[in-house]
Each structure stands twice: as structure tokens, then as C-alpha cells.
Design a protein around this motif. Structure first.
Motif, mmCIF file in Angstrom:
data_model
loop_
_atom_site.group_PDB
_atom_site.id
_atom_site.type_symbol
_atom_site.label_atom_id
_atom_site.label_comp_id
_atom_site.label_asym_id
_atom_site.label_seq_id
_atom_site.Cartn_x
_atom_site.Cartn_y
_atom_site.Cartn_z
ATOM 1 N N VAL A 94 0.835 -1.199 0.000
ATOM 2 C CA VAL A 94 0.000 0.000 0.000
ATOM 3 C C VAL A 94 0.872 1.253 0.000
ATOM 4 C CG1 VAL A 94 -1.675 1.318 1.375
ATOM 5 C CG2 VAL A 94 -1.960 -1.145 1.077
ATOM 6 N N GLY A 95 1.953 1.239 0.766
ATOM 7 C CA GLY A 95 2.872 2.374 0.781
ATOM 8 C C GLY A 95 3.489 2.630 -0.581
ATOM 9 N N TRP A 96 3.899 1.575 -1.266
ATOM 10 C CA TRP A 96 4.475 1.749 -2.601
ATOM 11 C C TRP A 96 3.426 2.265 -3.584
ATOM 12 C CZ3 TRP A 96 9.230 2.512 -3.632
ATOM 13 C CH2 TRP A 96 10.238 1.909 -2.878
ATOM 14 N N LEU A 97 2.176 1.863 -3.447
ATOM 15 C CA LEU A 97 1.122 2.386 -4.317
ATOM 16 C C LEU A 97 0.897 3.875 -4.083
ATOM 17 C CD1 LEU A 97 -1.546 -0.468 -4.364
ATOM 18 C CD2 LEU A 97 -0.163 0.355 -6.260
ATOM 19 N N ILE A 98 0.906 4.286 -2.826
ATOM 20 C CA ILE A 98 0.725 5.712 -2.518
ATOM 21 C C ILE A 98 1.877 6.528 -3.087
ATOM 22 C CG2 ILE A 98 0.655 7.392 -0.634
ATOM 23 C CD1 ILE A 98 -0.949 5.298 0.961
ATOM 24 N N VAL A 99 3.097 6.038 -2.943
ATOM 25 C CA VAL A 99 4.258 6.737 -3.492
ATOM 26 C C VAL A 99 4.150 6.834 -5.006
ATOM 27 C CG1 VAL A 99 6.741 6.508 -3.873
ATOM 28 C CG2 VAL A 99 5.801 6.188 -1.598
ATOM 29 N N LEU A 120 6.788 0.032 -13.519
ATOM 30 C CA LEU A 120 7.608 0.085 -12.306
ATOM 31 C C LEU A 120 6.748 0.240 -11.056
ATOM 32 C CD1 LEU A 120 10.577 2.279 -13.536
ATOM 33 C CD2 LEU A 120 10.559 -0.182 -13.114
ATOM 34 N N THR A 121 5.662 0.971 -11.169
ATOM 35 C CA THR A 121 4.740 1.146 -10.046
ATOM 36 C C THR A 121 4.129 -0.192 -9.634
ATOM 37 O OG1 THR A 121 4.203 3.386 -10.700
ATOM 38 C CG2 THR A 121 2.587 2.247 -9.363
ATOM 39 N N LEU A 122 3.645 -0.914 -10.614
ATOM 40 C CA LEU A 122 3.045 -2.218 -10.307
ATOM 41 C C LEU A 122 4.082 -3.199 -9.761
ATOM 42 C CD1 LEU A 122 0.616 -2.612 -13.325
ATOM 43 C CD2 LEU A 122 0.063 -1.988 -10.973
ATOM 44 N N ALA A 123 5.283 -3.160 -10.300
ATOM 45 C CA ALA A 123 6.336 -4.051 -9.813
ATOM 46 C C ALA A 123 6.710 -3.714 -8.374
ATOM 47 C CB ALA A 123 7.562 -3.957 -10.717
ATOM 48 N N ALA A 124 6.804 -2.408 -8.066
ATOM 49 C CA ALA A 124 7.152 -2.010 -6.700
ATOM 50 C C ALA A 124 6.052 -2.396 -5.718
ATOM 51 C CB ALA A 124 7.402 -0.503 -6.640
ATOM 52 N N ALA A 125 4.801 -2.276 -6.131
ATOM 53 C CA ALA A 125 3.694 -2.635 -5.236
ATOM 54 C C ALA A 125 3.575 -4.147 -5.067
ATOM 55 C CB ALA A 125 2.389 -2.063 -5.770
ATOM 56 N N PRO A 128 6.667 -6.759 -2.420
ATOM 57 C CA PRO A 128 6.551 -7.354 -1.080
ATOM 58 C C PRO A 128 5.691 -8.616 -1.058
ATOM 59 C CG PRO A 128 6.204 -4.990 -0.979
ATOM 60 C CD PRO A 128 6.244 -5.355 -2.419
ATOM 61 N N LEU A 129 4.615 -8.609 -1.825
ATOM 62 C CA LEU A 129 3.738 -9.789 -1.836
ATOM 63 C C LEU A 129 4.410 -10.974 -2.518
ATOM 64 C CD1 LEU A 129 0.425 -7.946 -2.715
ATOM 65 C CD2 LEU A 129 1.300 -8.563 -0.465
ATOM 66 N N VAL A 130 5.142 -10.692 -3.591
ATOM 67 C CA VAL A 130 5.864 -11.762 -4.289
ATOM 68 C C VAL A 130 6.967 -12.314 -3.393
ATOM 69 C CG1 VAL A 130 7.375 -12.242 -6.249
ATOM 70 C CG2 VAL A 130 5.285 -10.928 -6.585
ATOM 71 N N TRP A 131 7.667 -11.427 -2.678
ATOM 72 C CA TRP A 131 8.726 -11.872 -1.762
ATOM 73 C C TRP A 131 8.146 -12.799 -0.705
ATOM 74 C CZ3 TRP A 131 14.008 -10.745 -1.671
ATOM 75 C CH2 TRP A 131 14.689 -11.202 -0.553
ATOM 76 N N PHE A 132 7.047 -12.386 -0.078
ATOM 77 C CA PHE A 132 6.448 -13.204 0.970
ATOM 78 C C PHE A 132 6.018 -14.560 0.424
ATOM 79 C CE2 PHE A 132 2.870 -14.804 3.405
ATOM 80 C CZ PHE A 132 3.394 -14.805 4.677
ATOM 81 N N GLY A 133 5.316 -14.576 -0.711
ATOM 82 C CA GLY A 133 4.854 -15.841 -1.283
ATOM 83 C C GLY A 133 5.997 -16.753 -1.680
ATOM 84 N N THR A 134 7.055 -16.175 -2.243
ATOM 85 C CA THR A 134 8.196 -16.974 -2.660
ATOM 86 C C THR A 134 8.922 -17.571 -1.466
ATOM 87 O OG1 THR A 134 8.453 -15.587 -4.611
ATOM 88 C CG2 THR A 134 10.332 -16.930 -3.982
ATOM 89 N N VAL A 135 9.175 -16.747 -0.452
ATOM 90 C CA VAL A 135 9.857 -17.250 0.748
ATOM 91 C C VAL A 135 9.019 -18.311 1.423
ATOM 92 C CG1 VAL A 135 10.604 -16.604 3.075
ATOM 93 C CG2 VAL A 135 11.268 -15.210 1.126
ATOM 94 N N TYR A 136 7.725 -18.090 1.516
ATOM 95 C CA TYR A 136 6.856 -19.057 2.181
ATOM 96 C C TYR A 136 6.834 -20.382 1.420
ATOM 97 C CZ TYR A 136 3.072 -20.592 5.171
ATOM 98 O OH TYR A 136 2.324 -21.280 6.089
#
Length: 170
Positions: A94-99, A120-125, A128-136
């Protein structure tokens, strides 16, 4: 005494087919047919692991892979910790979307084309979700501390610094 109608209910059409009778000569193997052999496994082919609690015995049992250990279930503290980190990652998105919305307001001054800025906006937003899903997904069979270490690395790397630097609604 049963009637023919009662007998019809207990039989299937085609029950009187002589090829279905195991005692008939029609079902006997033909002498010219090759004998059936069970499928033999290639010696170089990897063996499937046995289910937990089973032990391979007999000829070739040394080639059977031992069962893989099942991952231990997460405790309550680990589940709560993972939930808090997941919430942080959602807030980061959400923070990256606001930025990015703020950046698009001044997009004319940026030396980047509009489609690239949106990408780049969509990738930045999504990062974090991709990182969490990948690590999990990739640390499913790892120890709990390994999963938490990778999640914490993601928390440090993916903080929306432009959002924190400018304030939430400045």
C-alpha cells in the motif's frame, strides 16, 4: 417363487456373454501369444520414496529411497509472527502504491515514459507480496528460523522509503 420380472432386476444385459465366463475355452490364453510379464523397472531409474512408516524388504530393497521426513507444523508463536510479517508486507504494498500515485502527479518532470512508470509502479507494489509468497513456498521444508530470516531480509529490503521520508499525507 420369483417372477421373471424379479430376475431382470438382478441381472445386467449381456450377462450371458460366453467370453465373460472364466471356465470357458474362449478366455484361455492362446499358445501363440507371448506370456505376460510384470513391468520391470530400469536399474538406473530412481525409486519412489516409501510412505512414512513403511520399510522396503526383499530383492532390490536397497534401491528404495527412505521416506522423506515430514515438516514439523508451526507453533502458535510462529504463526502469529508470520501473520504480522504478512501484514507488514501488505502495508508495504500500500505504501508503494501511494508513493507511485504521487510520482505520477509529477510524471512530466521525470525522464521516464508513462508506460514504464506504470510498470515500475506495479512491480514495486507487487514486490513485497511476491517476496512473501516466494519465501513461504521455498522454505516450506526448512527450519522455522530460516523462514523468518528470509522474511526479515525482505522486510528490510522492501520498506517504502520514499513513503516514510515524505510522511504519509504530506
Amino acid at each position: 417363487m420369483s417372477t421373471p420380472r424379479d430376475d431382470d432386476a438382478l441381472s445386467w444385459d449381456g450377462d450371458d456373454d460366453p467370453t465373460l465366463d472364466p471356465g470357458k475355452a474362449e478366455n484361455a490364453p492362446r499358445p501363440d501369444a507371448a506370456p505376460r510379464r510384470p513391468a520391470q523397472r530400469d536399474a538406473a531409474a530412481p525409486a519412489r520414496p516409501l510412505p512414512t512408516g513403511f520399510t522396503a524388504v526383499g530383492k532390490g530393497s536397497e534401491r528404495v529411497a527412505p521416506p522423506s521426513p515430514a515438516p514439523e507444523p508451526l507453533g502458535n508463536a510462529a504463526l502469529v509472527g508470520i501473520g504480522m510479517i504478512a501484514a507488514a508486507f501488505i502495508l508495504f504494498s500500500v505504501g508503494w502504491l501511494i508513493v507511485s500515485v504521487r510520482l505520477q502527479a509529477v510524471a512530466d518532470a521525470l525522464p521516464v515514459a508513462a508506460p514504464i512508470l506504470v510498470t515500475l509502479t506495479l512491480a514495486a507494489a507487487a514486490a513485497p507480496l511476491v517476496w512473501f509468497g516466494t519465501v513461504y513456498a521455498l522454505t516450506r521444508r526448512s527450519r522455522t528460523w530460516v523462514r523468518f530470516a528470509w522474511l526479515v531480509v525482505g522486510v528490510v529490503l522492501l520498506v517504502p522509503w520514499p513513503f516514510l521520508g515524505t510522511g504519509s499525507f504530506a
